[in-house]
Design an enzyme around this catalytic site. Structure first.
Site, short mmCIF file in Angstrom:
data_model
loop_
_atom_site.label_atom_id
_atom_site.label_comp_id
_atom_site.label_asym_id
_atom_site.label_seq_id
_atom_site.Cartn_x
_atom_site.Cartn_y
_atom_site.Cartn_z
N CYS A 2 0.83 -1.20 0.00
CA CYS A 2 0.00 0.00 0.00
C CYS A 2 0.87 1.26 0.00
O CYS A 2 2.03 1.22 0.41
CB CYS A 2 -0.86 0.02 1.25
N ARG A 27 4.60 0.26 -7.03
CA ARG A 27 4.63 -0.74 -5.96
C ARG A 27 3.46 -1.71 -6.05
O ARG A 27 3.43 -2.69 -5.35
CB ARG A 27 4.57 -0.04 -4.59
N TRP A 75 -3.20 -2.37 -1.39
CA TRP A 75 -2.89 -3.72 -1.89
C TRP A 75 -3.61 -4.62 -0.90
O TRP A 75 -3.25 -4.67 0.27
CB TRP A 75 -1.36 -3.91 -1.86
N ASN A 101 -1.02 1.41 6.27
CA ASN A 101 -0.23 0.33 5.66
C ASN A 101 0.12 -0.65 6.77
O ASN A 101 0.49 -0.22 7.87
CB ASN A 101 1.09 0.85 5.09
N GLY A 102 0.08 -1.95 6.49
CA GLY A 102 0.46 -2.94 7.50
C GLY A 102 -0.71 -3.84 7.85
O GLY A 102 -1.72 -3.89 7.13
N GLU A 483 16.11 -24.14 -6.46
CA GLU A 483 15.68 -22.75 -6.59
C GLU A 483 16.88 -21.86 -6.98
O GLU A 483 16.76 -20.99 -7.84
CB GLU A 483 15.04 -22.27 -5.28
N LYS A 487 17.12 -19.54 -10.39
CA LYS A 487 17.34 -18.10 -10.30
C LYS A 487 18.52 -17.69 -11.18
O LYS A 487 18.46 -16.72 -11.92
CB LYS A 487 17.61 -17.74 -8.84
N GLU A 490 17.70 -17.97 -14.92
CA GLU A 490 16.66 -17.03 -15.31
C GLU A 490 17.20 -15.62 -15.58
O GLU A 490 16.78 -14.98 -16.54
CB GLU A 490 15.69 -16.97 -14.13
N HIS A 506 26.35 -40.92 -10.46
CA HIS A 506 25.62 -41.82 -11.34
C HIS A 506 25.52 -41.26 -12.76
O HIS A 506 24.63 -41.65 -13.51
CB HIS A 506 24.24 -42.12 -10.76
N LYS A 605 6.15 -11.84 -15.76
CA LYS A 605 5.95 -11.99 -14.32
C LYS A 605 4.81 -12.95 -14.02
O LYS A 605 4.88 -13.73 -13.08
CB LYS A 605 5.65 -10.61 -13.70
C1 F6R Z 1 10.87 -17.59 -11.20
C2 F6R Z 1 9.46 -17.35 -11.18
C3 F6R Z 1 8.54 -18.35 -11.79
C4 F6R Z 1 7.22 -18.40 -11.02
C5 F6R Z 1 6.20 -19.28 -11.76
C6 F6R Z 1 4.92 -19.41 -11.00
O1 F6R Z 1 11.59 -16.60 -10.55
O2 F6R Z 1 9.02 -16.34 -10.70
O3 F6R Z 1 9.12 -19.60 -11.85
O4 F6R Z 1 7.46 -18.90 -9.75
O5 F6R Z 1 5.94 -18.74 -13.03
O6 F6R Z 1 4.35 -18.16 -10.78
P1 F6R Z 1 3.30 -17.94 -9.65
O7 F6R Z 1 3.97 -18.15 -8.35
O8 F6R Z 1 2.81 -16.53 -9.84
O9 F6R Z 1 2.20 -18.95 -9.88
#
Ligand code: F6R
Length: 610
Positions: A2, A27, A75, A101-102, A483, A487, A490, A506, A605
C-alpha cells in the site's frame, strides 16, 4: 504494497495527493482513495481499480477545495479489493479518516469491542478498526486520541489520520511499517515512501517505530506514541525519482531481496507464539477434525513456487507424518492424479493467476479434494477459487525473478506443517518449541546475511565468465539448490543444474572438469559428512567449490575454495536462510554480465497461458 500520501498547506490538496499516489503506483495496488477536509466538511472518495478510475470519479463529483488531506493506494490484505474496502476508512460519524499500511493483528477482538459500543463497520478490513478506535477516544484532542488508540493496536502499522474537527492538523504514526514526513515552506507531507513527496521536498524526517508526527502548516512536532518529545536529524534525499522508487537500490530484485526481513516478519506476524498453541492460523476454515481426516497431500505449483513446495513436502512429511507428493502443475493436471476427498491439495502461486496452477486447482476440486492455496495476492483467481487460503504477506513483487515470494511461501509451509502436526499430534511440544524459536529469529538472521552481500558479489563476478555451473546438496539443501539454479539461469543466462549431491556419481560427474564452478550446500547436520564426501568427489575432478554451511560447521572452510557460513538455525528451517545467498549470487552474476535483471529475456511476471 500500500501507499500513503498526506498533505497540509495552502494549495488544493486533491492534485497533490493524486500526484503523490501516482509516484507510488510502481509498488502495485488494487484500489485508491483520498479524504480531504473542505469548507463543507470531510469528503472521502475511493474506488477499486487504478488511480485513473479515482480521477474519473473526481471529475464526475468534483470536491470542494481543501488544503488538508490524506490519500492511499491499497494492496488488499484483509478483504478483497472493492470500493468499500478501499482506504481512507472513517468512523461511524465520518469525522475521522484513516489510511493505513500494514496488518492489525488484534483487529477482530477490537472490532467486536467497538461494535458492542455501537460502532458501525462497513468494510472487511482490519484498518477500519483504527478509525473507530480513534473516534472512541476522541474528546476533542485528536493527537491524544491517536496516542491512546496506538497503544491498543498490535501488529504493523503506518497510519495517517485526518479529523474534521481539527482540520489544521494531520497526525502520522509508525510501528513496523515505514513512514516519512516531508518538510516544505508552509506545507508538510506524509509519505509511505520517498517518491511520493520528492516533487515537493528533499528534506524529510524518517520516523522510527513507536514514533508519531503532528503536522500543521507551520511545523512538525515529533513525539513517541506515549507523548514524549523526540528530536531527530532531518535527512536530505539526494536520489532522483527513478532510484527512489527502488528505495535506493539499483534494481527491484535487489530491493525485494532486501525486503525479506520485513516480509518474514509480516508473514509470521500473528501466526506464531512462543508457547501453546505455538501456531495459530485463524484464516483456515479447515477444522481440526477435517485436518485429521486427510490421508495424503499433493502440492502443485510452477517454477519457483514449486520449489517452495519441495521444502513444504519435507516439512509436512517430517512433522505431520503424512505422505506428500509435490509436482509441477503442467504435468499434474494431465496425468489423472489419484485424488479423493481425503486428499489435501495445496496449490502455491505468488500471483494467484498462473494458468497451469489454476487448472490443477480446478482439477483437484472436480475430484472433490479440499484445496488450500498459498498465495501473495488477495482477490486473485487462485485465492477466490481455493477452499482455504494462506496469504504470504510479502507485498507486491515487481522483478520477474521471484525472491521474497518464494521465501515467504516457505514460511507459510512451515506454519501450516506445524499446525497440521499439532492437530495430528505427531510432534511433541519439546520439538515444536525450538522450531518456533528458530522461525522467530529468521528476520534478524536474514538481515545479517544481507550485510555480507559483498562476499557473494565477488564470487558472482568470478563465475560470470563461466557458461555452466552446478548446485549440489542433500535433503533440504537439494530443494534449495533447485531454486538457486533456476534463479541463476533465469537472470544471468548461465546454464546451471541442481543435483542431489549423492546422485552426481551416477552420470553427471562426467561433466565436472578443471575449474567447473560448484556451489555446495551443506547445512544439514544429519547429512553433513555425506555431503562433504560428495564435495571431495567433485574437487578431485578439478571443480572449484563455493561452500554454504551453517556457522557451527566451520571445518568445511578448510575443504573448499570459498565458504559462506550462515547463522545457525533448525535444520528444517535452513532453506529460509540458505536461499538468500543464492538469490544474491544470481543477482550479482546478472549485473556482472550486463543483463536487464528485472526483466529477463523471454519471461513474464505472470504466466496466464498454458
Ligand atoms: C521464477 C518465477 C517463476 C514463477 C512461476 C509461477 O523466478 O518467478 O518460476 O514462480 O511462473 O508463478 P506464480 O507463483 O505466480 O504462480
Amino acid at each position: 504494497m500500500c501507499g500513503i500520501m498526506g498533505y497540509i498547506g495552502d494549495k488544493p490538496s486533491e492534485r497533490i495527493l493524486l500526484e503523490g499516489l501516482k509516484k507510488l503506483e510502481y509498488r502495485g495496488y488494487d484500489s485508491a482513495g483520498i479524504a480531504v477536509c473542505t469548507e463543507q466538511g470531510m469528503k472521502v472518495v475511493k474506488t477499486k481499480g487504478r488511480i485513473a478510475e479515482l480521477e474519473k470519479l473526481l471529475q464526475k463529483q468534483p470536491l470542494p477545495s481543501g488544503a488538508v488531506g490524506i490519500g492511499h493506494t491499497r494492496w488488499a490484505t484483509h478483504g478483497k479489493p472493492s470500493d468499500l474496502n478501499s482506504h481512507p476508512h472513517t468512523d461511524t460519524h465520518k469525522q475521522i479518516s484513516v489510511v493505513h499500511n500494514g496488518i492489525i493483528e488484534n483487529y477482530l477482538e477490537l472490532k467486536e469491542e467497538l461494535a458492542a459500543q455501537g460502532a458501525r463497520f462497513v468494510s472487511e478490513t482490519d484498518t477500519e478498526v483504527i478509525s473507530h478506535l480513534i473516534a472512541s477516544y476522541d474528546e476533542g484532542d485528536i493527537v491524544r486520541a491517536v496516542q491512546q488508540a496506538a497503544k491498543r493496536l498490535r501488529g504493523a502499522f503506518a497510519i495517517a489520520v485526518l479529523s474534521e474537527r481539527e482540520p489544521e492538523k494531520l497526525v502520522a504514526v509508525r510501528q513496523h511499517s515505514p513512514l516519512i514526513i516531508g518538510l516544505g515552506e508552509g506545507e508538510h507531507f506524509i509519505g509511505s515512501d520517498i517518491p511520493a513527496i520528492l516533487e515537493h521536498t528533499r528534506d524529510v524526517y524518517i520516523l522510527d517505530d513507536g514514533e508519531m508526527a503532528v503536522l500543521t502548516r507551520d511545523g512538525v512536532d515529533l513525539m513517541t506514541t506515549c507523548g514524549d518529545p523526540v528530536t531527530k536529524q532531518q535527512f536530505r534525499v539526494n536520489w532522483d525519482l527513478a532510484v527512489a522508487e527502488k528505495a535506493g537500490f539499483d534494481h527491484f530484485m535487489l530491493k525485494e531481496i532486501h525486503d525479506q526481513p520485513q516480509a518474514y516478519r509480516d508473514t509470521l506476524s500473528g501466526r506464531l507464539f512462543k508457547g501453546y498453541p505455538w501456531v495459530y492460523l485463524p484464516e483456515l476454515k479447515l477444522t481440526p477434525e477435517k485436518l485429521r481426516q486427510f490421508r495424503n497431500v499433493h502440492i502443485v505449483a510452477c517454477g519457483t513456487a514449486y520449489h517452495a513446495g519441495l521444502v513444504g513436502k519435507q516439512a509436512i512429511e517430517r512433522w505431520a507424518r503424512l505422505p506428500v507428493e509435490a509436482e509441477v502443475a503442467s504435468e499434474y493436471r494431465y496425468r489423472s492424479p489419484l485424488l479423493t476427498p481425503e486428499t489435501l491439495v495445496i496449490v502455491v502461486s505468488q500471483s494467484g493467476e498462473t494458468a497451469d496452477t489454476l487448472a490443477a486447482l480446478r482439477e483437484a476440486k472436480r475430484h472433490g479434494a479440499h484445496v488450500v492455496a498459498i498465495t501473495n495476492v488477495v482477490g486473485s483467481t487462485v485465492a477466490r477459487e481455493a477452499d482455504d487460503v494462506l496469504f504470504t504477506w510479502a507485498g507486491p513483487e515487481i522483478s520477474v525473478a521471484s525472491t521474497k515470494a518464494y521465501s515467504t511461501q516457505l514460511l507459510a509451509f512451515y506454519a501450516f506443517a506445524l499446525h497440521l502436526a499439532r492437530v495430528r499430534d505427531t510432534l511433541p511440544d519439546e520439538e515444536i518449541g525450538p522450531i518456533v524459536l528458530a522461525l522467530s529469529r529468521l528476520p534478524d538472521q536474514v538481515a545479517s546475511i544481507l550485510e555480507r552481500a559483498e562476499e557473494i558479489r565477488s564470487y558472482a563476478e568470478e563465475i560470470a565468465g563461466h557458461e555452466h555451473l552446478f548446485f549440489i546438496g542433500r535433503g533440504m539443501d537439494y530443494a534449495v539448490a533447485q531454486e538457486g539454479s533456476l534463479k541463476l539461469k533465469e537472470i544471468s543466462y548461465i546454464h546451471s543444474e541442481a543435483y542431489a549431491a549423492g546422485e552426481l556419481k551416477h552420470g553427471t560427474l562426467a561433466l565436472i572438469e578443471e575449474g567447473t564452478p560448484v556451489v555446495a550446500l551443506a547445512t544439514q547436520p544429519e547429512l553433513y559428512e555425506k555431503t562433504v564426501s560428495n564435495i571431495r568427489e567433485v574437487m578431485a575432478r578439478g571443480a572449484s567449490v563455493f561452500g554454504i554451511a551453517s556457522e557451527n560447521t566451520v571445518d568445511l572452510a578448510s575443504r573448499v575454495d570459498r565458504i559462506l557460513l550462515l547463522p545457525s538455525t533448525h535444520p528444517m528451517i535452513s532453506p529460509a536462510l540458505s536461499v538468500i545467498p543464492l538469490q544474491l549470487l544470481a543477482y550479482y552474476a546478472s549485473v556482472a554480465r550486463g543483463f536487464d535483471v528485472d526483466k529477463p529475456r523471454n519471461l513474464a511476471k505472470s504466466v496466464t497461458v498454458e
